[in-house]
Design a protein around this motif. Sequence first.
Motif, PDB file in Angstrom:
ATOM      1  N   SER A  17       0.843  -1.192   0.000  1.00 52.86           N
ATOM      2  CA  SER A  17       0.000   0.000   0.000  1.00 52.86           C
ATOM      3  C   SER A  17       0.876   1.239   0.000  1.00 52.86           C
ATOM      4  N   LYS A  18       0.381   2.260  -0.635  1.00 51.42           N
ATOM      5  CA  LYS A  18       1.094   3.528  -0.633  1.00 51.42           C
ATOM      6  C   LYS A  18       0.086   4.661  -0.579  1.00 51.42           C
ATOM      7  N   THR A  19       0.496   5.734   0.030  1.00 50.61           N
ATOM      8  CA  THR A  19      -0.378   6.889   0.198  1.00 50.61           C
ATOM      9  C   THR A  19       0.049   8.008  -0.745  1.00 50.61           C
ATOM     10  N   LEU A  20      -0.904   8.509  -1.496  1.00 50.56           N
ATOM     11  CA  LEU A  20      -0.639   9.589  -2.438  1.00 50.56           C
ATOM     12  C   LEU A  20      -1.388  10.842  -2.025  1.00 50.56           C
ATOM     13  N   ARG A  21      -0.780  11.963  -2.235  1.00 50.60           N
ATOM     14  CA  ARG A  21      -1.424  13.257  -2.001  1.00 50.60           C
ATOM     15  C   ARG A  21      -2.053  13.705  -3.310  1.00 50.60           C
ATOM     16  N   VAL A  22      -3.359  13.882  -3.330  1.00 44.76           N
ATOM     17  CA  VAL A  22      -4.053  14.287  -4.553  1.00 44.76           C
ATOM     18  C   VAL A  22      -4.680  15.667  -4.348  1.00 44.76           C
ATOM     19  N   HIS A  23      -4.782  16.386  -5.441  1.00 37.38           N
ATOM     20  CA  HIS A  23      -5.309  17.758  -5.420  1.00 37.38           C
ATOM     21  C   HIS A  23      -6.395  17.865  -6.456  1.00 37.38           C
ATOM     22  N   ARG A  24      -7.548  18.366  -6.066  1.00 35.63           N
ATOM     23  CA  ARG A  24      -8.680  18.488  -6.978  1.00 35.63           C
ATOM     24  C   ARG A  24      -9.291  19.873  -6.907  1.00 35.63           C
ATOM     25  N   CYS A  25      -9.737  20.346  -8.080  1.00 31.64           N
ATOM     26  CA  CYS A  25     -10.292  21.688  -8.161  1.00 31.64           C
ATOM     27  C   CYS A  25     -11.623  21.793  -7.427  1.00 31.64           C
ATOM     28  N   ARG A  26     -11.837  22.945  -6.787  1.00 33.96           N
ATOM     29  CA  ARG A  26     -13.116  23.212  -6.140  1.00 33.96           C
ATOM     30  C   ARG A  26     -14.169  23.553  -7.170  1.00 33.96           C
TER      31      ARG A  26
END
Length: 328
Positions: A319-328
């Motif tokens: 398992s790995k944790t990713l930081r994701v960014h999404r537009c509001r």
Amino acid sequence: MADIRALYRNRQKTWTNGKECRKSYGLSSQQIKLCQGHLDLMGTVAIASGKGIDACTRQFYDRRWNCSSLSQAPKLTKDLKRGTREQAFAYAMASAALTHSIARACSVGITTKCSCGKLPSEAPTGDYKWGGCGDDVEFGLRFSELFTDYHVDKTSKKKKTMMNSHNTAAGNKVVYDSLTTACKCHGVSGSCSIKTCWRSLADFDDIAETLKDKFGMAIEVKRKRKGEFHKFVPRYKKMDSIPMDELVYVSKSPDYCSPDRKLGSIGTKDRSCDPDSTGPGGCDIMCCGRGYESSDVTLVERCECKYYWCCYVKCKTCSKTLRVHRCR
């Protein structure tokens, strides 16, 4: 162009009867006749539409416009009818995909109407001889021009029709210019004592990337009357003439920030973005100034797989944790 996109939905069907060439697929009456005379190639035409859409989606995954409006064909949304950059790219991509697919179909023997491309007439310049079976780009160009010109009248005085004609030809020109020399070695134990070469088209992803570059450098044009005819001239750039392989457009594009189905925009809310990028995929541009939200996502996948004789594969779970960014 709408016809090729509409055929994408029917790319798995088998074309065995002329009655299957219908207007419901977006075909004009003249295209129906062409379809009926080339049933053995219609599967390739349908596959070409998928090739164009898939390549477009890959090339524009990090742009506000990510080719989503193409999925509504044969009904074209406003952004693909107003003479925009996106319309220019769509027509160029459609014709390029068709030319490329037909040329490849000829060389692998899908149809009896064409075969291998002509071998170059000039003598080889290296330690090889001409041979093999190259892509029949000449037949591909002729078929593509016949199929697309039923919707694109080169003699028309209408501005958008002139634009579509130019961009269709530009897509074909990019395909033709991608021809390179491919070779195969012959000899004992791969010694390459004899090398046979032929002319082969580039992979379509490379052609799509070239068209994407031309999308970014597309020339805004206006019509100018010259005697009894009209021609395009750059609206702002100082150029004596417009190169045949450059894309042209006549209207500004929408910003694609907000959803508008009729316009062809799905908006950018919830689209992923890169906060460290200042390019098209960066959060500042992608999110249209609305900002973005960040969260951690944990992915679970198989890893460190090993093959055991005989006969199974054993893997661990990572398992790995990713930081994701999404537009509001």
